[in-house]
Design a protein around this motif. Structure first.
Motif, PDB file in Angstrom:
ATOM      1  N   ALA A 231       0.681  -1.250   0.063  1.00 12.18           N
ATOM      2  CA  ALA A 231      -0.081  -0.047  -0.155  1.00 12.18           C
ATOM      3  C   ALA A 231       0.693   1.392  -0.026  1.00 12.18           C
ATOM      4  O   ALA A 231       1.977   1.102   0.560  1.00 12.18           O
ATOM      5  CB  ALA A 231      -1.163  -0.009   1.102  1.00 12.18           C
ATOM      6  N   SER A 233       1.740   5.104   1.177  1.00 10.10           N
ATOM      7  CA  SER A 233       1.839   5.663   2.529  1.00 10.10           C
ATOM      8  C   SER A 233       0.632   6.595   2.444  1.00 10.10           C
ATOM      9  O   SER A 233      -0.047   7.161   1.336  1.00 10.10           O
ATOM     10  CB  SER A 233       2.930   6.646   2.643  1.00 10.10           C
ATOM     11  OG  SER A 233       2.969   7.574   1.697  1.00 10.10           O
ATOM     12  N   THR A 234       0.191   7.055   3.444  1.00  3.41           N
ATOM     13  CA  THR A 234      -0.978   8.089   3.554  1.00  3.41           C
ATOM     14  C   THR A 234      -0.948   9.373   2.884  1.00  3.41           C
ATOM     15  O   THR A 234      -1.552  10.116   2.349  1.00  3.41           O
ATOM     16  CB  THR A 234      -1.221   8.731   5.086  1.00  3.41           C
ATOM     17  OG1 THR A 234      -1.413   7.345   5.824  1.00  3.41           O
ATOM     18  CG2 THR A 234      -2.370   9.439   5.428  1.00  3.41           C
ATOM     19  N   ILE A 237      -1.286   8.634  -0.783  1.00  4.74           N
ATOM     20  CA  ILE A 237      -2.665   8.554  -1.124  1.00  4.74           C
ATOM     21  C   ILE A 237      -3.488   9.980  -1.175  1.00  4.74           C
ATOM     22  O   ILE A 237      -3.991  10.131  -2.219  1.00  4.74           O
ATOM     23  CB  ILE A 237      -3.479   7.820  -0.069  1.00  4.74           C
ATOM     24  CG1 ILE A 237      -3.011   6.360   0.008  1.00  4.74           C
ATOM     25  CG2 ILE A 237      -4.990   7.828  -0.188  1.00  4.74           C
ATOM     26  CD1 ILE A 237      -3.591   5.510  -1.302  1.00  4.74           C
ATOM     27  N   ARG A 255      -4.933   0.694   0.534  1.00  4.99           N
ATOM     28  CA  ARG A 255      -4.646   1.379   1.914  1.00  4.99           C
ATOM     29  C   ARG A 255      -5.793   1.197   2.809  1.00  4.99           C
ATOM     30  O   ARG A 255      -5.321   1.162   3.877  1.00  4.99           O
ATOM     31  CB  ARG A 255      -4.418   3.130   1.520  1.00  4.99           C
ATOM     32  CG  ARG A 255      -4.056   3.934   2.700  1.00  4.99           C
ATOM     33  CD  ARG A 255      -2.680   3.588   3.083  1.00  4.99           C
ATOM     34  NE  ARG A 255      -2.435   2.824   4.207  1.00  4.99           N
ATOM     35  CZ  ARG A 255      -1.445   2.443   4.601  1.00  4.99           C
ATOM     36  NH1 ARG A 255      -0.158   2.452   4.014  1.00  4.99           N
ATOM     37  NH2 ARG A 255      -1.388   1.647   5.657  1.00  4.99           N
TER      38      ARG A 255
END
Length: 314
Positions: A231, A233-234, A237, A255
């Motif tokens: 996924a 990372s924040t 995203i 995510r």
């Protein structure tokens, strides 16, 4: 039913009057360790068997050299008090009392036997964890309503609450007590994944016996590790902005899954399948199957979304 103390022959609790209601947990008299636990030997075995005509007796057959016995005995003693006199706990040192052990058919320790009305009702061998001992007892006795959570339940609650370090510490303690109870090692791996320590979690899983390593629970944790590693990372995203292409949709779903937002992630993956089945060699469907593996076949989300997936495919 009156509980008789096999040491004195005196009742531990009063005989209930006829036609009275069953007492609630708050109404039940509390008992002390001394009231419900007795050391069994040749001098009192007959009294103990006679006592089983009035109240069930749990026989814990153990030996001083047996490490699993030392782990199990405190659990049984705790539960004997917690169940408030529903049964007496009689502990038997098989080395000090080989004749009694032979008469009881004890071949290995720990060996726990439930005796009622002078006869054997059930038994189990080996040092079961507290949760499993409770489940076994609950076949025969009402569970105490005010029972504290077991260590396994505490670990699960800690993990659900986001306290991965607390869950890890509980699982590490349980593994020290029950090294061959592999569910605890899988639980430890889950906690490590939640802490962002995927390599350590993978190492724990790699050291499991092959039959455990390849079973669904361990496969599910491996899938969780892969979600976390794959996924974005924040921050990455967020950088996708308002993009609605298949790649952006997939990365957002992945995510969500990595963060434990399984419902939202599964819904997004299913929507991507409907919109763009061919995306990245059917990645949405393959990831759905990985999530099912991570959650387990009986999880409500697995059941629901497997049905939705089947409807979409057929």
């Amino acid at each position: 039913m009156s509980i008789i103390d096999p040491r004195t022959g005196n009742p531990l609790t009063a005989e209930p009057a006829p036609n009275t209601h069953t007492p609630t947990d708050s109404e039940r008299p509390t008992v002390t360790r001394e009231e419900v636990i007795i050391e069994l030997n040749a001098g009192n075995i007959q009294q103990v068997l006679e006592a089983s005509m009035q109240v069930p007796v749990l026989l814990d057959c153990w030996a001083p050299w047996c490490e699993p016995c030392k782990n199990l005995m405190p659990v049984l003693e705790k539960l004997a008090v917690e169940y408030g006199g529903a049964f007496l706990l009689a502990t038997l040192d098989v080395e000090a009392n080989p004749e009694i052990a032979g008469q009881l058919g004890v071949r290995s320790v720990p060996d726990v036997k439930l005796v009622s009305q002078g006869g054997l009702v059930d038994s189990f061998q080996g040092a079961l964890p507290e949760k499993e001992v409770r489940e076994w007892l609950n076949r025969y006795f009402p569970a105490p309503g005010d029972a504290p959570p077991s260590p396994e339940e505490q670990a699960e609650e800690a993990l659900s609450a986001g306290d991965a370090a607390g869950a890890r510490e509980i699982y590490q303690t349980l593994i020290g007590q029950y090294p061959e109870h592999y569910a605890y090692q899988i639980g430890l791996a889950k906690a490590l994944v939640a802490e962002g320590r995927g390599d350590e979690a993978r190492s724990v899983l790699d050291n499991l016996p092959p039959e455990e390593r390849d079973a669904a629970p361990a496969r599910g944790v491996r899938a969780s590790i892969e979600f976390s590693e794959q996924a974005l990372s924040t921050e990455e995203i967020a950088a996708l902005g308002d993009r609605t292409d298949s790649e952006a949709q997939y990365q957002r779903a992945l995510r969500q899954v990595a963060d434990g937002q399984y419902d939202a992630g599964l819904e997004a993956l299913l929507a991507l399948m409907k919109q763009d089945r061919a995306y990245n060699d059917d990645a949405a469907r393959k990831t759905l199957l990985q999530v099912f593996d991570a959650l387990g076949a009986d999880h409500p989300l697995t059941v629901t979304y497997r049905r939705k997936l089947f409807a979409l495919l057929y």
